[in-house]
Design an enzyme around this catalytic site. Structure first.
Site, short mmCIF file in Angstrom:
data_model
loop_
_atom_site.label_atom_id
_atom_site.label_comp_id
_atom_site.label_asym_id
_atom_site.label_seq_id
_atom_site.Cartn_x
_atom_site.Cartn_y
_atom_site.Cartn_z
N ASP A 66 0.82 -1.21 0.00
CA ASP A 66 0.00 0.00 0.00
C ASP A 66 0.86 1.26 0.00
O ASP A 66 2.03 1.24 0.39
CB ASP A 66 -0.89 0.05 1.24
CG ASP A 66 -2.02 -0.97 1.22
OD1 ASP A 66 -2.01 -1.83 0.32
OD2 ASP A 66 -2.88 -0.92 2.11
N HIS A 89 -5.91 2.46 -4.06
CA HIS A 89 -5.96 2.77 -2.63
C HIS A 89 -6.52 4.18 -2.39
O HIS A 89 -6.33 4.75 -1.32
CB HIS A 89 -4.56 2.65 -2.04
CG HIS A 89 -4.51 2.49 -0.55
ND1 HIS A 89 -5.43 1.71 0.16
CD2 HIS A 89 -3.66 2.99 0.38
CE1 HIS A 89 -5.12 1.76 1.45
NE2 HIS A 89 -4.06 2.53 1.61
N HIS A 142 3.80 -2.16 3.03
CA HIS A 142 3.77 -0.80 2.48
C HIS A 142 5.07 -0.51 1.73
O HIS A 142 6.14 -1.01 2.11
CB HIS A 142 3.56 0.23 3.59
CG HIS A 142 2.24 0.08 4.29
ND1 HIS A 142 2.01 -0.89 5.26
CD2 HIS A 142 1.07 0.76 4.16
CE1 HIS A 142 0.76 -0.79 5.69
NE2 HIS A 142 0.17 0.20 5.04
#
Length: 295
Positions: free
Chosen positions: A103, A154, A261
């Site tokens: 992400d 996202h 991430h």
């Protein structure tokens, strides 16, 4: 009888010699001019038509990019009824399957390092990109796509007060990011897959999230959370902690979606990733991304 040998010198046609010499000079001149033109054209192509990221040592001309776009054109996701069924059973695989998901990228510093490692390991991952960061780092996004990774969504801002101001705001952020991705890739790409910032359930905005799910579904967009996490954005301060959190939350699951991430401050995620991948391989997991779902 005496014979006298007389040396006869053939007559030289000076006119023919001159013509042949001129033709030879012209041929040489044409070859030289053609060579110079080719060199200039090659230099121009290298100087102006390069898609590259200095941190990856990857250099691709526009012709290569065009070829790869053709190769991946058939990989633009389509969210079919089969895909919907597969999504609903994503955590119930009979085989040991793992989806590595990242992400908050792409970033110039961390994402290329992760891409280098994934390429070395021959693993295709899924990147839940933020529209604002994709717009700031278009070449990194292109590389993700051209190397066969799945581009998911996202939202644009990751600002909770904005994205969760209403269900429509959630869809608007999805669409805005989708449009940024399309502009960068030069295709009609739509991943049909969204990850809610902070997760799809609970919290201050749980009612808006619930309503947004219906709205996303009406617009042919799936959503996915995770069932394993590295905690690289939730308190893990060392590489060892990230590795252990991942192992602990993978547990004995057959189908695993791991949350990680690739924002610019997540260098520890990259440093932990080789050992995470090694562990998952040793446990017999096969690696997939969401192209296996969005046919």
């Amino acid at each position: 009888m005496i014979y006298e040998l007389i040396e006869v010198t053939p007559k030289i046609n000076k006119k023919k010699v001159i013509i042949v010499s001129i033709i030879a000079i012209l041929v040489v001149a044409i070859c030289v001019i053609a060579g110079i033109a080719f060199a200039k054209r090659t230099k121009k192509n290298i100087g102006n038509n390069v898609v590259s990221d200095n941190s990856t040592n990857i250099v691709e001309t526009n012709d290569i990019v065009k070829t790869k776009h053709i190769a991946y054109a058939n990989m633009n996701p389509v969210y079919t009824d089969i895909g919907k069924e597969l999504m609903s059973n994503i955590y119930h695989s009979q085989e040991k399957t793992v989806y590595l998901t990242f992400d908050d990228g792409p970033s110039k510093s961390v994402t290329p390092l992760i891409l280098d490692l994934l390429k070395q390991e021959n693993i295709k991952a899924t990147f839940f990109v933020l529209g604002a960061r994709a717009k700031a780092n278009p070449e990194v996004l292109k590389r993700e796509y051209l190397e066969g990774h799945y581009i998911a969504n996202h939202g644009y801002s990751h600002v909770y007060g904005e994205i969760y101001s209403s269900p429509q705001a959630v869809l608007d952020e999805y669409n805005r990011t989708r449009d940024v991705v399309r502009e960068i890739l030069g295709t009609d790409y739509d991943g049909h897959l969204f990850r809610f910032p902070g997760g799809s359930t609970g919290g201050k905005y749980k009612t808006i999230k619930a309503e947004a799910k219906t709205l996303l579904n009406d617009n042919n967009v799936a959503y996915i959370d995770w069932n394993s996490l590295s905690s690289d954005a939730a308190g893990a301060k060392t590489k060892e902690a990230i590795i252990q959190n991942t192992i602990d939350t993978v547990g004995t699951k057959n189908s695993v979606v791991i949350l990680m991430h690739d924002a610019g401050d997540k260098i520890l995620t990259y440093e932990a990733l080789p050992e995470i991948i090694k562990y998952l391989k040793e446990q017999g997991y096969s690696f997939k991304n969401f192209y296996s779902v969005m046919k």
